[in-house]
Design a protein around this motif. Structure first.
Motif, PDB file in Angstrom:
ATOM      1  N   GLU A  92       0.836  -1.207   0.000  1.00  0.00           N
ATOM      2  CA  GLU A  92       0.000   0.000   0.000  1.00  0.00           C
ATOM      3  C   GLU A  92       0.871   1.258   0.000  1.00  0.00           C
ATOM      4  OE1 GLU A  92      -3.432   2.403  -0.075  1.00  0.00           O
ATOM      5  OE2 GLU A  92      -3.041   0.330  -0.668  1.00  0.00           O
ATOM      6  N   PHE A  93       1.983   1.217   0.701  1.00  0.00           N
ATOM      7  CA  PHE A  93       2.918   2.347   0.684  1.00  0.00           C
ATOM      8  C   PHE A  93       3.414   2.586  -0.745  1.00  0.00           C
ATOM      9  CE2 PHE A  93       7.355   3.790   0.634  1.00  0.00           C
ATOM     10  CZ  PHE A  93       7.198   5.047   1.213  1.00  0.00           C
ATOM     11  N   GLU A  94       3.803   1.518  -1.435  1.00  0.00           N
ATOM     12  CA  GLU A  94       4.261   1.651  -2.827  1.00  0.00           C
ATOM     13  C   GLU A  94       3.181   2.307  -3.691  1.00  0.00           C
ATOM     14  OE1 GLU A  94       7.160  -1.784  -4.259  1.00  0.00           O
ATOM     15  OE2 GLU A  94       5.302  -2.594  -3.406  1.00  0.00           O
ATOM     16  N   ARG A  95       1.954   1.856  -3.552  1.00  0.00           N
ATOM     17  CA  ARG A  95       0.851   2.408  -4.342  1.00  0.00           C
ATOM     18  C   ARG A  95       0.650   3.891  -4.047  1.00  0.00           C
ATOM     19  NH1 ARG A  95      -3.931   4.006  -4.260  1.00  0.00           N
ATOM     20  NH2 ARG A  95      -4.370   3.643  -2.074  1.00  0.00           N
ATOM     21  N   ARG A  96       0.598   4.237  -2.756  1.00  0.00           N
ATOM     22  CA  ARG A  96       0.358   5.636  -2.376  1.00  0.00           C
ATOM     23  C   ARG A  96       1.519   6.552  -2.757  1.00  0.00           C
ATOM     24  NH1 ARG A  96      -2.475   5.611   3.630  1.00  0.00           N
ATOM     25  NH2 ARG A  96      -4.078   4.071   3.178  1.00  0.00           N
ATOM     26  N   TYR A  97       2.735   6.077  -2.579  1.00  0.00           N
ATOM     27  CA  TYR A  97       3.897   6.904  -2.922  1.00  0.00           C
ATOM     28  C   TYR A  97       3.970   7.109  -4.432  1.00  0.00           C
ATOM     29  CZ  TYR A  97       8.799   8.494  -3.030  1.00  0.00           C
ATOM     30  OH  TYR A  97       9.962   9.196  -3.235  1.00  0.00           O
ATOM     31  N   THR A  98       3.689   6.074  -5.206  1.00  0.00           N
ATOM     32  CA  THR A  98       3.666   6.193  -6.652  1.00  0.00           C
ATOM     33  C   THR A  98       2.634   7.234  -7.085  1.00  0.00           C
ATOM     34  OG1 THR A  98       4.474   3.942  -6.969  1.00  0.00           O
ATOM     35  CG2 THR A  98       3.270   4.921  -8.810  1.00  0.00           C
ATOM     36  N   ALA A  99       1.482   7.244  -6.439  1.00  0.00           N
ATOM     37  CA  ALA A  99       0.455   8.244  -6.753  1.00  0.00           C
ATOM     38  C   ALA A  99       0.963   9.652  -6.451  1.00  0.00           C
ATOM     39  CB  ALA A  99      -0.827   7.945  -5.974  1.00  0.00           C
ATOM     40  N   GLU A 100       1.682   9.799  -5.346  1.00  0.00           N
ATOM     41  CA  GLU A 100       2.252  11.119  -5.025  1.00  0.00           C
ATOM     42  C   GLU A 100       3.266  11.539  -6.089  1.00  0.00           C
ATOM     43  OE1 GLU A 100       1.879  11.224  -0.139  1.00  0.00           O
ATOM     44  OE2 GLU A 100       3.869  11.203  -1.042  1.00  0.00           O
ATOM     45  N   LEU A 101       4.079  10.597  -6.550  1.00  0.00           N
ATOM     46  CA  LEU A 101       5.064  10.918  -7.584  1.00  0.00           C
ATOM     47  C   LEU A 101       4.378  11.294  -8.894  1.00  0.00           C
ATOM     48  CD1 LEU A 101       7.626   8.084  -6.812  1.00  0.00           C
ATOM     49  CD2 LEU A 101       7.988  10.548  -6.458  1.00  0.00           C
ATOM     50  N   ASP A 102       3.295  10.604  -9.223  1.00  0.00           N
ATOM     51  CA  ASP A 102       2.518  10.941 -10.423  1.00  0.00           C
ATOM     52  C   ASP A 102       2.025  12.382 -10.369  1.00  0.00           C
ATOM     53  OD1 ASP A 102       2.786   8.428 -11.599  1.00  0.00           O
ATOM     54  OD2 ASP A 102       0.821   7.718 -10.897  1.00  0.00           O
ATOM     55  N   ASP A 103       1.666  12.829  -9.171  1.00  0.00           N
ATOM     56  CA  ASP A 103       1.123  14.177  -8.993  1.00  0.00           C
ATOM     57  C   ASP A 103       2.194  15.258  -8.896  1.00  0.00           C
ATOM     58  OD1 ASP A 103      -1.448  13.179  -9.020  1.00  0.00           O
ATOM     59  OD2 ASP A 103      -1.646  13.120  -6.827  1.00  0.00           O
ATOM     60  N   ASN A 104       3.461  14.870  -8.846  1.00  0.00           N
ATOM     61  CA  ASN A 104       4.527  15.842  -8.630  1.00  0.00           C
ATOM     62  C   ASN A 104       5.747  15.562  -9.521  1.00  0.00           C
ATOM     63  OD1 ASN A 104       5.971  17.944  -7.516  1.00  0.00           O
ATOM     64  ND2 ASN A 104       6.388  16.894  -5.592  1.00  0.00           N
ATOM     65  N   PRO A 105       5.591  15.599 -10.845  1.00  0.00           N
ATOM     66  CA  PRO A 105       6.714  15.266 -11.725  1.00  0.00           C
ATOM     67  C   PRO A 105       7.886  16.239 -11.626  1.00  0.00           C
ATOM     68  CG  PRO A 105       4.856  16.070 -13.004  1.00  0.00           C
ATOM     69  CD  PRO A 105       4.370  15.891 -11.596  1.00  0.00           C
ATOM     70  N   GLU A 106       7.637  17.475 -11.233  1.00  0.00           N
ATOM     71  CA  GLU A 106       8.732  18.447 -11.106  1.00  0.00           C
ATOM     72  C   GLU A 106       9.751  18.007 -10.060  1.00  0.00           C
ATOM     73  OE1 GLU A 106       5.399  19.440 -10.675  1.00  0.00           O
ATOM     74  OE2 GLU A 106       5.257  19.842 -12.819  1.00  0.00           O
TER      75      GLU A 106
END
Length: 116
Positions: free
Chosen positions: A62-76
Motif C-alpha cells: 500500500e505504501f508503494e501504491r500511495r507513494y507512486t500516486a504522489e510521484l505521479d502528482d509531482n513530476p517536477e
C-alpha cells in the motif's frame, strides 16, 4: 543507471551524481560530511504518508501504491533525477534501516519506468 545507497555508507567513485531523497535530514549525519549534489526533499513521501507507513513492512504494498500516486502528482520533483541519469549514474541516498522496504526503492523503480 540508477542505484540506491544508505546515506551512512561512504561515497564511492561509482556513485555518480548523489541525491538525498528523504524528507528529513538523516540522524547523526553532518551537512559537511554528506557528499551529494542536492537534497531533493520534495521527491520524498509526504509527511502524512511517511507517518502512516512507519517502516511497517506489512504496509509495504500500500505504501508503494500511495507513494507512486504522489510521484505521479509531482513530476517536477523527480525530473532533475531523470535528467541527471541521462548523463550518467545517479545514486539515490536514503537513511532508513530497512534496505528492502524504503522510499528509495520505490522511487528507483518508478524512475526506471520513466526512463524506458
Amino acid at each position: 543507471m540508477l542505484q540506491v545507497k544508505r546515506v551512512y555508507e561512504d561515497p564511492d567513485a561509482t556513485d555518480g551524481t548523489r541525491y538525498l531523497i528523504d524528507r528529513l535530514w538523516p540522524r547523526g549525519m553532518s551537512r559537511e560530511r554528506l557528499v551529494m549534489e542536492a537534497w531533493l526533499k520534495e521527491v520524498a513521501p509526504s509527511a502524512e504518508l511517511r507517518h502512516w507507513f512507519g517502516h511497517d513492512a506489512t504496509k509495504w504494498e500500500e505504501f508503494e501504491r500511495r507513494y507512486t500516486a504522489e510521484l505521479d502528482d509531482n513530476p517536477e520533483s523527480w525530473k532533475p533525477i531523470i535528467e541527471a541519469s541521462k548523463r550518467g549514474t545517479v545514486t539515490l541516498l536514503y537513511a532508513a534501516h530497512d534496505e528492502d522496504h524504503n522510499n528509495a526503492l520505490v522511487l528507483k523503480t518508478y524512475l526506471e519506468r520513466h526512463l524506458a
